[in-house]
Design an enzyme around this catalytic site. Structure first.
Site, PDB file in Angstrom:
ATOM      1  N   CYS A  55       0.828  -1.190   0.000  1.00 29.92           N
ATOM      2  CA  CYS A  55       0.000   0.000   0.000  1.00 29.92           C
ATOM      3  C   CYS A  55       0.866   1.245   0.000  1.00 29.92           C
ATOM      4  O   CYS A  55       2.093   1.179  -0.011  1.00 29.92           O
ATOM      5  CB  CYS A  55      -0.903   0.007   1.238  1.00 29.92           C
ATOM      6  SG  CYS A  55      -1.809  -1.534   1.480  1.00 29.92           S
TER       7      CYS A  55
ATOM      8  N   ARG B 107      -4.803   1.421  -0.825  1.00 26.48           N
ATOM      9  CA  ARG B 107      -4.711  -0.016  -0.587  1.00 26.48           C
ATOM     10  C   ARG B 107      -4.526  -0.849  -1.847  1.00 26.48           C
ATOM     11  O   ARG B 107      -5.212  -0.648  -2.846  1.00 26.48           O
ATOM     12  CB  ARG B 107      -5.957  -0.531   0.139  1.00 26.48           C
ATOM     13  CG  ARG B 107      -5.789  -1.991   0.576  1.00 26.48           C
ATOM     14  CD  ARG B 107      -7.012  -2.585   1.215  1.00 26.48           C
ATOM     15  NE  ARG B 107      -6.702  -3.893   1.796  1.00 26.48           N
ATOM     16  CZ  ARG B 107      -7.581  -4.836   2.062  1.00 26.48           C
ATOM     17  NH1 ARG B 107      -8.858  -4.622   1.828  1.00 26.48           N
ATOM     18  NH2 ARG B 107      -7.202  -5.991   2.582  1.00 26.48           N
ATOM     19  N   LEU B 108      -3.573  -1.794  -1.761  1.00 27.59           N
ATOM     20  CA  LEU B 108      -3.468  -2.901  -2.704  1.00 27.59           C
ATOM     21  C   LEU B 108      -3.823  -4.146  -1.915  1.00 27.59           C
ATOM     22  O   LEU B 108      -3.074  -4.583  -1.038  1.00 27.59           O
ATOM     23  CB  LEU B 108      -2.050  -3.020  -3.273  1.00 27.59           C
ATOM     24  CG  LEU B 108      -1.807  -4.200  -4.223  1.00 27.59           C
ATOM     25  CD1 LEU B 108      -2.657  -4.078  -5.476  1.00 27.59           C
ATOM     26  CD2 LEU B 108      -0.327  -4.294  -4.601  1.00 27.59           C
TER      27      LEU B 108
ATOM     28  N   ASN C 254       1.886  -0.214   5.539  1.00 30.70           N
ATOM     29  CA  ASN C 254       2.349  -0.643   4.219  1.00 30.70           C
ATOM     30  C   ASN C 254       3.282  -1.826   4.407  1.00 30.70           C
ATOM     31  O   ASN C 254       4.325  -1.687   5.043  1.00 30.70           O
ATOM     32  CB  ASN C 254       3.091   0.513   3.536  1.00 30.70           C
ATOM     33  CG  ASN C 254       3.803   0.064   2.271  1.00 30.70           C
ATOM     34  OD1 ASN C 254       3.367  -0.852   1.589  1.00 30.70           O
ATOM     35  ND2 ASN C 254       4.909   0.716   1.953  1.00 30.70           N
ATOM     36  N   GLY C 255       2.909  -2.976   3.874  1.00 31.15           N
ATOM     37  CA  GLY C 255       3.789  -4.132   3.975  1.00 31.15           C
ATOM     38  C   GLY C 255       3.057  -5.399   4.337  1.00 31.15           C
ATOM     39  O   GLY C 255       1.848  -5.529   4.125  1.00 31.15           O
ATOM     40  N   GLU C 256       3.805  -6.350   4.888  1.00 32.18           N
ATOM     41  CA  GLU C 256       3.252  -7.636   5.302  1.00 32.18           C
ATOM     42  C   GLU C 256       3.927  -8.091   6.594  1.00 32.18           C
ATOM     43  O   GLU C 256       5.141  -7.942   6.747  1.00 32.18           O
ATOM     44  CB  GLU C 256       3.478  -8.720   4.238  1.00 32.18           C
ATOM     45  CG  GLU C 256       2.945  -8.387   2.854  1.00 32.18           C
ATOM     46  CD  GLU C 256       1.427  -8.361   2.780  1.00 32.18           C
ATOM     47  OE1 GLU C 256       0.783  -8.904   3.701  1.00 32.18           O
ATOM     48  OE2 GLU C 256       0.887  -7.793   1.811  1.00 32.18           O
TER      49      GLU C 256
ATOM     50  N   GLY D 217      14.817 -12.662  -5.293  1.00 33.12           N
ATOM     51  CA  GLY D 217      15.982 -13.175  -4.574  1.00 33.12           C
ATOM     52  C   GLY D 217      16.902 -12.144  -3.973  1.00 33.12           C
ATOM     53  O   GLY D 217      18.034 -12.473  -3.587  1.00 33.12           O
TER      54      GLY D 217
END
Length: 652
Positions: free
Chosen positions: A2, A50-51, A75-77, A358
């Site tokens: 987001c 928001r995404l 924003n993030g996870e 990666g």
């Protein structure tokens, strides 16, 4: 994934109109309008784009606690949110959603900022307002995967995901930070804490802040530590790496939307892909590139039964879209890998919302040959081993003596095997002249700039404070620490976030996980970088999932044909046209710049990296300072169009 933006400014009367205008500048980060919104009180305004990734219907923000006294934008996870959620539920907290955001909200209530940050695994930047304390809190993740900037001038405080949103605030003064130009020419990216916009700073990774009564206090909660485990043997180390990486990849696969992965012929993305086994994988190639990574990557995808998606990029594509890339970067980034990453993200967004990549393996597991002492020649191997056994003081004195000697074959190796890394290491390349970085030397940069932009900054000086923090660590660990806090933080991760978000794509990096890092930092350097290979133990762990020869493939990165482009008349003319614009003379010695371009075209010199770094800066500067009205007209309301890629006929 987001976009977040907040300001505290009592002089702004139309807070709602201002915060919404700022949100529109970062709408690409969160195009799901129904899941976003704003929070406004007499103190501040918070905005959220928001995404949707987790809890697609119920994870809207700003999000409130039970009595609406605390509100958060995130924003993030948070990859371990499920276990933290259960812990908080057991303590009596009431959850309104199934989203990971809420564990940060209730975690703050239960454990405070520091206590919450000590428990989470993830990538994040978040802002939290406590109405009872009249205080704004915020934090950035361990490695700086997610961006966070702030500006504090007088009564105006702004903090958010992207600088371009700041430009819509009525009290933000847009001004070029002239001190940043010269170090950028040396490094190809801005490695300073202050950005190219004067007064705008990058909030440091691994820190949190509290803002109260117009004062900001910043606190560190995490940094890399190198407590080496000398008792763990090679077999146990390889097993530990694989277990931790596999666990991290599985955590990074949590989503309520399709997840794919990037795939090149290198070991890092191949390791992730082989563990994840997503339905869709994505690769990029150039029509006239020096290598064809995509064709090799396809072999691995086919072996694993994965759907392989490839895009071929031309020079026409790159030059047509390059300005848009730099617009989204916020600051100029002369790393040519911005270009393939742009098209790779564009391709991936056609089929998935989340992609794994990666990044981070080289910095954590010693993947760069410039860390030194990496050779297969037995004579050199024995000699280097002997030098390393000398007492540190004697070895470093010997190194300083070698540096003073005239040039001779092997001088660089001898110097870097004996001197302290803080004396010679400038990131990405090992050079025994501390004033010589990868692009321009200090003198070269000053020589091509007008007087206003000349200064005494060197890359070597900028690293010394961080070297001091790890002066007792192994030499290779010291260099890894520098790359983690500079090249990785301010180049690799910046473009990974900004370019993926330009396409409303969430890019996850499972190697940059707290548990993976803490394991990697405990491994002796000799198990990672030795006469057998770089990332030695890491490659052996990857070999548990990859074909026999795959884990030992050399690192190529994103090979971009800049050298070829700058020696083709059409592309060289485009660069020359920019170099010759009148306003360029205010920044550079224009005659010298144009001559360098011509000498490169005539193959008298190979100045591709210098020229590309300058071309990047001028492209960015024109967007933000020369032609801002046209920039806004072109990009402000443009959202990612994944259909255009399909219509182009380049999908394979």
């Amino acid at each position: 994934m987001c976009g977040i933006i907040t300001f505290n400014d009592p002089t702004v009367l139309d807070k709602k109109g201002t915060i919404n205008a700022m949100m529109e500048m970062i709408r690409h980060r969160g195009p799901n309008v129904q899941g976003g919104g704003e929070y406004i009180n007499s103190e501040l305004a918070m905005g959220f784009c928001r995404l949707s990734i987790i809890d697609l219907k119920g994870g809207a923000q700003p999000l409130y606690n039970e009595d609406n006294s605390v509100v958060i934008t995130f924003n993030g996870e948070i990859y371990n949110y499920q276990s933290l959620r259960e812990e908080l539920l057991a303590k009596g907290h009431v959850f309104r959603t199934k989203a990971d955001t809420e564990v940060l909200l209730h975690g703050y209530e239960e454990w405070g900022m520091a206590g919450t940050l000590s428990r989470v695994r993830g990538m994040f930047a978040y802002l939290l307002w406590d109405e009872n304390k009249k205080t704004l809190f915020g934090a950035r993740d361990f490695f700086g995967i997610k961006p966070l900037y702030y500006y504090h001038e007088g009564q105006t405080f702004i903090v958010g995901s992207e600088i371009k949103a700041f430009l819509k605030h009525p009290n933000f003064k847009k001004e070029l930070n002239t001190e940043a130009v010269k170090p950028y020419l040396m490094n190809q990216y801005n490695d300073m804490n202050e950005t190219f916009f004067k007064g705008v700073y990058k909030f440091p990774a691994g820190h949190w802040f509290e803002f109260h009564d117009n004062e900001m206090q910043i606190h560190e909660y995490w940094d890399a530590k190198y407590d080496i485990d000398q008792k763990r043997d090679e077999e146990a180390t390889v097993e530990a790496i694989d277990k931790t990486v596999v666990d991290s990849v599985h955590l990074h696969n949590i989503a309520d939307v399709p997840v794919g992965s990037f795939l090149s012929e290198g070991v890092d993305s191949s390791y992730v892909t082989s563990v994840l086994k997503p339905k869709e994988v994505f690769s990029v190639n150039f029509d006239n590139g020096p290598f064809n990574e995509a064709s090799v990557a396809k072999e691995l995808a086919d072996d694993n039964g994965l759907n392989f998606n490839e895009i071929t990029v031309t020079g026409d594509d790159a030059f047509r879209d390059f300005a848009e890339m730099q617009y989204h970067m916020d600051e100029p980034d002369g790393n040519p890998s911005v270009i393939p990453l742009w098209y790779l993200c564009q391709l991936a967004r056609r089929k998935v919302t989340v992609v794994l990549s990666g990044e981070g393996a080289d910095e954590l597991f010693a993947g760069y040959v410039n860390y030194g002492m990496h050779t297969k020649k037995m004579v050199v191997k024995v000699f280097a081993s002997g030098l390393r056994k000398l007492p540190r003081g004697i070895r470093h004195s010997l190194g300083r003596g070698i540096k003073k000697l005239p040039a001779f074959p092997g001088k660089v190796h001898l110097y870097t095997w004996t001197a302290a890394p803080s004396e010679y290491y400038v990131g990405e390349s090992v050079i025994y002249d501390p004033d010589q970085p990868t692009i321009f030397t200090s003198d070269q940069a000053n020589g091509i700039l007008q007087a206003k932009y000349q200064n005494d900054h060197t890359v070597h000086q900028m690293y010394q404070a961080d070297f001091a923090k790890v002066q007792d660590a192994e030499p290779v660990k010291q260099m890894q620490y520098i790359d983690l806090h500079h090249f990785m933080l301010n180049d690799i991760l910046q473009k990974a976030d900004k370019i993926s978000m330009a396409h409303s794509l969430e890019l996850r990096v499972p190697f940059l996980d707290r548990d993976v890092a803490e394991l990697a930092n405990s491994i002796p350097s000799k198990m990672l970088l030795n006469t057998k290979d770089t990332k030695y133990a890491f490659r052996k762990a990857a070999g548990k999932h990859l074909p026999a020869d795959w884990a030992n493939r050399p690192k190529l990165g994103f090979p971009v044909p800049v050298k070829t482009w700058l020696r083709e008349a059409d592309y060289c003319d485009q660069v020359r046209a920019l170099f010759k614009e009148d306003w360029v003379a205010d920044l550079f010695d224009q005659k010298q710049l144009v001559q360098l371009l011509q000498d490169n075209f005539d193959e008298k010199v190979d100045a591709r990296r210098q020229l590309w770094t300058v071309y990047t800066f001028l492209t960015w500067y024109k967007l933000y300072f020369i032609d801002w009205d046209n920039t806004l007209a072109k990009y402000e309301h443009v959202q990612p169009d994944v259909k255009a890629l399909m219509d182009s006929g380049k999908l394979i």
